[in-house]
Design a protein around this motif. Structure first.
Motif, PDB file in Angstrom:
ATOM      1  N   GLU A 122      -8.545   5.146  -1.562  1.00 17.59           N
ATOM      2  CA  GLU A 122      -9.078   6.133  -0.626  1.00 17.59           C
ATOM      3  C   GLU A 122      -8.499   7.504  -0.952  1.00 17.59           C
ATOM      4  O   GLU A 122      -7.345   7.619  -1.335  1.00 17.59           O
ATOM      5  N   ARG A 123      -9.342   8.510  -0.761  1.00 20.31           N
ATOM      6  CA  ARG A 123      -8.921   9.902  -0.948  1.00 20.31           C
ATOM      7  C   ARG A 123      -9.546  10.723   0.169  1.00 20.31           C
ATOM      8  O   ARG A 123     -10.753  10.644   0.385  1.00 20.31           O
ATOM      9  N   PHE A 142      -8.132  17.606   3.338  1.00 16.64           N
ATOM     10  CA  PHE A 142      -8.110  18.376   4.569  1.00 16.64           C
ATOM     11  C   PHE A 142      -8.343  19.842   4.248  1.00 16.64           C
ATOM     12  O   PHE A 142      -8.092  20.299   3.129  1.00 16.64           O
ATOM     13  N   GLY A 143      -8.810  20.589   5.237  1.00 16.39           N
ATOM     14  CA  GLY A 143      -9.103  22.011   5.056  1.00 16.39           C
ATOM     15  C   GLY A 143      -7.914  22.831   4.591  1.00 16.39           C
ATOM     16  O   GLY A 143      -8.069  23.868   3.961  1.00 16.39           O
ATOM     17  N   SER A 144      -6.722  22.366   4.856  1.00 11.00           N
ATOM     18  CA  SER A 144      -5.503  23.089   4.473  1.00 11.00           C
ATOM     19  C   SER A 144      -5.191  22.964   2.989  1.00 11.00           C
ATOM     20  O   SER A 144      -4.273  23.611   2.493  1.00 11.00           O
ATOM     21  N   GLY A 145      -5.934  22.107   2.276  1.00 11.33           N
ATOM     22  CA  GLY A 145      -5.633  21.844   0.872  1.00 11.33           C
ATOM     23  C   GLY A 145      -4.805  20.589   0.674  1.00 11.33           C
ATOM     24  O   GLY A 145      -4.552  20.168  -0.446  1.00 11.33           O
ATOM     25  N   VAL A 146      -4.364  19.977   1.759  1.00 14.49           N
ATOM     26  CA  VAL A 146      -3.625  18.721   1.707  1.00 14.49           C
ATOM     27  C   VAL A 146      -4.599  17.599   1.349  1.00 14.49           C
ATOM     28  O   VAL A 146      -5.735  17.587   1.823  1.00 14.49           O
ATOM     29  N   THR A 147      -4.152  16.675   0.509  1.00 21.35           N
ATOM     30  CA  THR A 147      -4.963  15.530   0.123  1.00 21.35           C
ATOM     31  C   THR A 147      -4.186  14.253   0.390  1.00 21.35           C
ATOM     32  O   THR A 147      -3.049  14.118  -0.054  1.00 21.35           O
ATOM     33  N   ALA A 148      -4.788  13.328   1.113  1.00 19.64           N
ATOM     34  CA  ALA A 148      -4.178  12.023   1.379  1.00 19.64           C
ATOM     35  C   ALA A 148      -4.757  11.021   0.388  1.00 19.64           C
ATOM     36  O   ALA A 148      -5.976  10.871   0.290  1.00 19.64           O
ATOM     37  N   LEU A 149      -3.877  10.375  -0.344  1.00 12.77           N
ATOM     38  CA  LEU A 149      -4.264   9.391  -1.350  1.00 12.77           C
ATOM     39  C   LEU A 149      -3.689   8.036  -0.971  1.00 12.77           C
ATOM     40  O   LEU A 149      -2.487   7.911  -0.730  1.00 12.77           O
ATOM     41  N   ARG A 150      -4.555   7.025  -0.926  1.00  9.04           N
ATOM     42  CA  ARG A 150      -4.123   5.673  -0.584  1.00  9.04           C
ATOM     43  C   ARG A 150      -4.292   4.809  -1.834  1.00  9.04           C
ATOM     44  O   ARG A 150      -5.353   4.756  -2.442  1.00  9.04           O
ATOM     45  N   PHE A 151      -3.216   4.109  -2.198  1.00 13.37           N
ATOM     46  CA  PHE A 151      -3.198   3.260  -3.387  1.00 13.37           C
ATOM     47  C   PHE A 151      -2.743   1.856  -3.027  1.00 13.37           C
ATOM     48  O   PHE A 151      -1.978   1.672  -2.085  1.00 13.37           O
ATOM     49  N   ARG A 152      -3.191   0.896  -3.815  1.00 12.91           N
ATOM     50  CA  ARG A 152      -2.661  -0.462  -3.751  1.00 12.91           C
ATOM     51  C   ARG A 152      -2.165  -0.830  -5.144  1.00 12.91           C
ATOM     52  O   ARG A 152      -2.757  -0.384  -6.145  1.00 12.91           O
ATOM     53  N   PRO A 153      -1.109  -1.621  -5.210  1.00  8.84           N
ATOM     54  CA  PRO A 153      -0.647  -2.052  -6.542  1.00  8.84           C
ATOM     55  C   PRO A 153      -1.772  -2.754  -7.285  1.00  8.84           C
ATOM     56  O   PRO A 153      -2.495  -3.568  -6.710  1.00  8.84           O
ATOM     57  N   GLY A 154      -1.948  -2.369  -8.537  1.00 15.99           N
ATOM     58  CA  GLY A 154      -2.992  -2.952  -9.377  1.00 15.99           C
ATOM     59  C   GLY A 154      -2.442  -4.024 -10.266  1.00 15.99           C
ATOM     60  O   GLY A 154      -1.288  -4.429 -10.174  1.00 15.99           O
ATOM     61  N   THR A 155      -3.307  -4.463 -11.140  1.00 15.67           N
ATOM     62  CA  THR A 155      -2.906  -5.527 -12.075  1.00 15.67           C
ATOM     63  C   THR A 155      -2.717  -4.973 -13.456  1.00 15.67           C
ATOM     64  O   THR A 155      -3.134  -3.921 -13.803  1.00 15.67           O
ATOM     65  N   GLU A 199       0.858  -1.190   0.000  1.00 16.18           N
ATOM     66  CA  GLU A 199       0.000   0.000   0.000  1.00 16.18           C
ATOM     67  C   GLU A 199       0.891   1.235   0.000  1.00 16.18           C
ATOM     68  O   GLU A 199       1.888   1.280   0.713  1.00 16.18           O
ATOM     69  N   TYR A 200       0.494   2.212  -0.807  1.00 18.09           N
ATOM     70  CA  TYR A 200       1.216   3.488  -0.892  1.00 18.09           C
ATOM     71  C   TYR A 200       0.275   4.583  -0.422  1.00 18.09           C
ATOM     72  O   TYR A 200      -0.859   4.665  -0.905  1.00 18.09           O
ATOM     73  N   VAL A 201       0.742   5.408   0.497  1.00 21.31           N
ATOM     74  CA  VAL A 201      -0.047   6.532   0.988  1.00 21.31           C
ATOM     75  C   VAL A 201       0.761   7.796   0.733  1.00 21.31           C
ATOM     76  O   VAL A 201       1.850   7.974   1.295  1.00 21.31           O
ATOM     77  N   PHE A 202       0.233   8.643  -0.144  1.00 22.28           N
ATOM     78  CA  PHE A 202       0.897   9.900  -0.474  1.00 22.28           C
ATOM     79  C   PHE A 202       0.047  11.040   0.068  1.00 22.28           C
ATOM     80  O   PHE A 202      -1.106  11.201  -0.324  1.00 22.28           O
ATOM     81  N   VAL A 203       0.620  11.806   0.974  1.00 24.94           N
ATOM     82  CA  VAL A 203      -0.054  12.962   1.539  1.00 24.94           C
ATOM     83  C   VAL A 203       0.448  14.158   0.732  1.00 24.94           C
ATOM     84  O   VAL A 203       1.569  14.630   0.923  1.00 24.94           O
ATOM     85  N   VAL A 204      -0.379  14.566  -0.217  1.00 27.41           N
ATOM     86  CA  VAL A 204       0.022  15.550  -1.219  1.00 27.41           C
ATOM     87  C   VAL A 204      -0.142  16.963  -0.668  1.00 27.41           C
ATOM     88  O   VAL A 204      -1.243  17.373  -0.280  1.00 27.41           O
TER      89      VAL A 204
END
Length: 186
Positions: A169-170, A173-186, A139-144
């Motif tokens: 998952e996406r 946050f109110g600050s404009g930060v976006t947390a994106l959760r990814f899983r490796p696909g096929t 799982e990759y979680v990028f807090v953009v």
């Protein structure tokens, strides 16, 4: 098998330097605390381990430093008590509830993933690249961060092969930060 989650702050231009994004707000600190609490153990390389220890280890006095505000204390407590594994060729001794992770990286991490529990968390830059190249990250979680840094280390620079990811998952946050959760696909 316990999943291995890689989570990191990243700017819009891909910079992953820990000072390149926005100062943490209450929403992002709650998010990061929850991420740590989902893990049975943390895996860090030497540089990330030392950086996190210098910032988040509870001082010998027992009191958190004055620079830390009330939104950061739960994160500090979570990382301070977490079990840690440290990957390093040069660091021979670790403490702060940590143990060295020795031997072949693939086999050492696969052994940790086979243990019972909810998951493992890896942070940093160099070690996650090695783990991604070995196909070990589940799982990759990028807090953009809504920032253009213009310089600094970039996310997974040197990846040998592209990894197709599926967004699971996406959160904004109110600050404009976006947390994106990814899983490796096929």
């Amino acid at each position: 098998m316990r999943p291995l989650r890689y989570a990191i702050n990243v700017t819009l231009d891909g910079c992953v330097h820990h000072e390149a994004g926005l100062p943490p707000d209450a929403d992002s600190m709650r998010f990061w605390t929850a991420e740590l609490e989902r893990a049975d153990a943390l895996i860090f390389g030497r540089v990330t381990y030392r950086m996190m220890e210098s910032a988040w280890r509870r001082p010998a006095t027992g009191a958190w430093p004055e620079w830390m505000d009330e939104t950061q204390v739960p994160f500090a407590e979570a990382i301070d008590r977490a079990r840690k594994h440290v990957v390093s060729r040069t660091l021979t001794e670790v403490d702060w509830n940590a143990a060295p992770l020795t031997g072949d990286l693939r086999h050492a991490v696969e052994r940790l993933k086979q243990e019972p529990g909810e998951g493992l968390f890896v942070g940093g830059v160099t070690l996650p690249l090695a783990l991604a190249n070995l196909g070990l990250i589940d799982e990759y979680v990028f807090v953009v961060q809504p920032v253009l840094a213009g310089h600094g280390p970039t996310l997974l620079a040197g990846l040998r092969e592209s990894i197709r990811l599926e967004l699971v998952e996406r959160r904004e946050f109110g600050s404009g930060v976006t947390a994106l959760r990814f899983r490796p696909g096929t």
